[in-house]
Design an enzyme around this catalytic site. Structure first.
Site, PDB file in Angstrom:
ATOM      1  N   LYS A  41       0.377  -1.442   0.278  1.00 14.92           N
ATOM      2  CA  LYS A  41      -0.115   0.561   0.438  1.00 14.92           C
ATOM      3  C   LYS A  41       0.757   1.450  -0.016  1.00 14.92           C
ATOM      4  O   LYS A  41       2.047   1.406   0.109  1.00 14.92           O
ATOM      5  CB  LYS A  41      -0.963   0.111   1.070  1.00 14.92           C
ATOM      6  CG  LYS A  41      -0.351  -0.306   2.452  1.00 14.92           C
ATOM      7  CD  LYS A  41       0.235   1.439   3.583  1.00 14.92           C
ATOM      8  CE  LYS A  41       0.843   0.787   4.377  1.00 14.92           C
ATOM      9  NZ  LYS A  41       1.378   2.504   4.754  1.00 14.92           N
ATOM     10  N   ASP A  70      -2.623  -2.027   9.359  1.00 13.53           N
ATOM     11  CA  ASP A  70      -2.857  -2.557   8.019  1.00 13.53           C
ATOM     12  C   ASP A  70      -3.718  -3.670   6.892  1.00 13.53           C
ATOM     13  O   ASP A  70      -3.203  -3.578   5.900  1.00 13.53           O
ATOM     14  CB  ASP A  70      -1.838  -1.907   7.500  1.00 13.53           C
ATOM     15  CG  ASP A  70      -0.881  -0.380   7.691  1.00 13.53           C
ATOM     16  OD1 ASP A  70      -1.826   0.382   8.335  1.00 13.53           O
ATOM     17  OD2 ASP A  70      -0.081  -0.619   7.492  1.00 13.53           O
TER      18      ASP A  70
HETATM   19  P1  ATP Z   1       3.487  -0.625   8.194  1.00 14.49           P
HETATM   20  O1  ATP Z   1       4.354   0.299   7.267  1.00 14.49           O
HETATM   21  O2  ATP Z   1       2.915  -1.611   8.186  1.00 14.49           O
HETATM   22  O3  ATP Z   1       4.253  -0.381  10.036  1.00 14.49           O
HETATM   23  P2  ATP Z   1       6.833  -1.589   7.100  1.00 14.49           P
HETATM   24  O4  ATP Z   1       5.702  -1.128   5.571  1.00 14.49           O
HETATM   25  O5  ATP Z   1       7.320  -0.493   7.741  1.00 14.49           O
HETATM   26  O6  ATP Z   1       5.361  -1.496   8.274  1.00 14.49           O
HETATM   27  P3  ATP Z   1       6.812  -3.951   7.242  1.00 14.49           P
HETATM   28  O7  ATP Z   1       8.568  -4.834   5.706  1.00 14.49           O
HETATM   29  O8  ATP Z   1       6.243  -4.698   7.734  1.00 14.49           O
HETATM   30  O9  ATP Z   1       7.276  -2.581   7.316  1.00 14.49           O
HETATM   31  O10 ATP Z   1       8.152  -4.926   8.003  1.00 14.49           O
HETATM   32  C1  ATP Z   1       8.453  -4.180   9.725  1.00 14.49           C
HETATM   33  C2  ATP Z   1       8.974  -5.483  10.559  1.00 14.49           C
HETATM   34  O11 ATP Z   1       7.982  -6.195  11.657  1.00 14.49           O
HETATM   35  C3  ATP Z   1      10.630  -5.495   9.678  1.00 14.49           C
HETATM   36  O12 ATP Z   1      11.358  -5.098  10.248  1.00 14.49           O
HETATM   37  C4  ATP Z   1      10.152  -7.125  10.276  1.00 14.49           C
HETATM   38  O13 ATP Z   1      10.717  -7.550  11.883  1.00 14.49           O
HETATM   39  C5  ATP Z   1       8.592  -7.029  11.091  1.00 14.49           C
HETATM   40  N1  ATP Z   1       7.872  -8.501  10.558  1.00 14.49           N
HETATM   41  C6  ATP Z   1       7.282  -9.281  11.162  1.00 14.49           C
HETATM   42  N2  ATP Z   1       6.599  -9.999   9.728  1.00 14.49           N
HETATM   43  C7  ATP Z   1       7.457 -10.052   8.568  1.00 14.49           C
HETATM   44  C8  ATP Z   1       7.100 -10.815   7.575  1.00 14.49           C
HETATM   45  N3  ATP Z   1       6.095 -11.437   7.196  1.00 14.49           N
HETATM   46  N4  ATP Z   1       7.358  -9.616   6.167  1.00 14.49           N
HETATM   47  C9  ATP Z   1       8.332  -8.440   6.888  1.00 14.49           C
HETATM   48  N5  ATP Z   1       8.386  -8.135   8.387  1.00 14.49           N
HETATM   49  C10 ATP Z   1       8.195  -8.508   8.795  1.00 14.49           C
END
Ligand code: ATP
Length: 324
Positions: free
Chosen positions: A22, A152
């Protein structure tokens, strides 16, 4: 019970589900609540960068993770804290399922990039396990479970374009026939979402006056399909906090604008920068023009809106002696 009833659907030994990343077209952050979360008014758009989760029956819950198209997956946990595993376990527990699954996650979405890749994995795992275990829970029930895992996750299930309120988990669809074209510039290092919110609170210690009319401007631009108007309406209250923590981001947006982007914004809590292009061909040209500056490995083109988590493939076991 022995044998399967006549006309029973074939056994499904594996199910693959795809779920989108997203971008927040608007991210309006209210004051910190007593529970530590912030009340948000946000407009999510699902974009064509996808995660794929394949679930297969197994003795225990396990996960493997693979990066697609150069995605660096080193930050992704491989234990029970992985969001896809947590989603599968939660659904099993609530539905009284005693079986376990192995989850294989193919990640195209940047990790810790502000594009909700982990939430997409959780959404995909819920839909995949629901299909594998033939629970027929329905989207709303899965979204309610998903909200327990992360704000999310419900949007990863619904996809398209939606206004999110509360922590972002209460969704109302925004109908738009238009497709918008994006170039995403990946950050060099991830940003932790709680750290960005904490920096936002710190910056606001001396006061905060929300600008009125921002949601209406985004909704009008979406309904008219006017990319220029959408570019003018994009806004993110976390952007200044992300700039403070990752000072190169403001320059990334400026470079994108000079190269022809209609607008640039930090995606969610960052550090991915989303550049809005006038059309899909223009987005491809923009990415080519930016390649010498950022390197192709940091650039992705995508369009939005796209649907939420959907079954891609359910592979049946051929019945012995049956036709294949
Ligand atoms: P958001 O915008 O939803 O806050 P994001 O997109 O910045 O999140 P994600 O890639 O969703 O970040 O990951 C955030 C943290 O979640 C990562 O640093 C990781 O440690 C943890 N995590 C747990 N499960 C997963 C997964 N399946 N994929 C990615 N990260 C994960």
């Amino acid at each position: 019970m022995s044998g399967s009833p006549r006309n029973a659907p074939p056994e499904l030994p594996s199910v693959t589900v795809r779920a989108p990343a997203k971008v927040n077209l608007l991210l309006q952050v209210g004051p910190r609540r007593d529970d530590g979360f912030h009340d948000l008014v946000t407009v999510f758009q699902a974009v064509s960068l996808h995660e794929e989760v394949t679930v297969t029956p197994a003795e225990e819950f396990t996960v493997t993770v693979e990066g697609v198209g150069g995605t660096d997956v080193r930050g992704v946990p491989l234990d029970d804290s992985n969001l896809a595993v947590r989603a599968a376990r939660l659904l099993a527990e609530r539905a009284g399922v005693t079986e376990a699954v192995h989850l294989h996650v193919r990640k195209e979405v940047p990790v810790a990039g502000g594009m909700a890749g982990g939430s997409a994995d959780a959404a995909a795992a819920l839909v995949a396990c629901d299909a594998l275990w033939r629970l027929r829970s329905g989207l709303d029930a899965l979204a309610e479970l998903g909200a327990e895992l992360g704000s999310d996750v419900p949007f990863g299930l619904h996809g398209r374009t939606a206004v999110g309120t509360g922590r972002g988990e209460h969704l109302a669809p925004v109908l738009t026939n238009a497709s918008f074209a994006w170039v995403f510039v990946l950050g060099e290092e991830g940003l932790s979402t709680p750290t960005v919110f904490a920096e936002c609170d710190r910056q606001r210690a001396s006061g905060y006056e929300p600008r009125p009319g921002r949601l209406e401007a985004v909704e009008t631009a979406l309904r008219s399909g006017d990319a220029d108007a959408l570019g003018a309406a994009l806004s993110n209250d976390l952007q200044d906090a992300a700039f403070a923590l990752a000072p190169g981001l403001a320059a990334t947006i400026a470079v994108g604008r000079r190269a022809g982007a209609l607008a640039g914004i930090v995606s969610g809590s960052g550090p991915t920068v989303a550049l809005l292009a006038p059309s899909a061909p223009a987005a491809r040209r923009l990415a080519l023009d930016l390649a010498p500056v950022f390197g192709t490995e940091r650039l992705r083109t995508a369009t939005g809106p796209v649907p939420g988590a959907r079954v891609l493939e359910a592979v049946s076991t051929p019945t012995p002696g049956g036709r294949s």
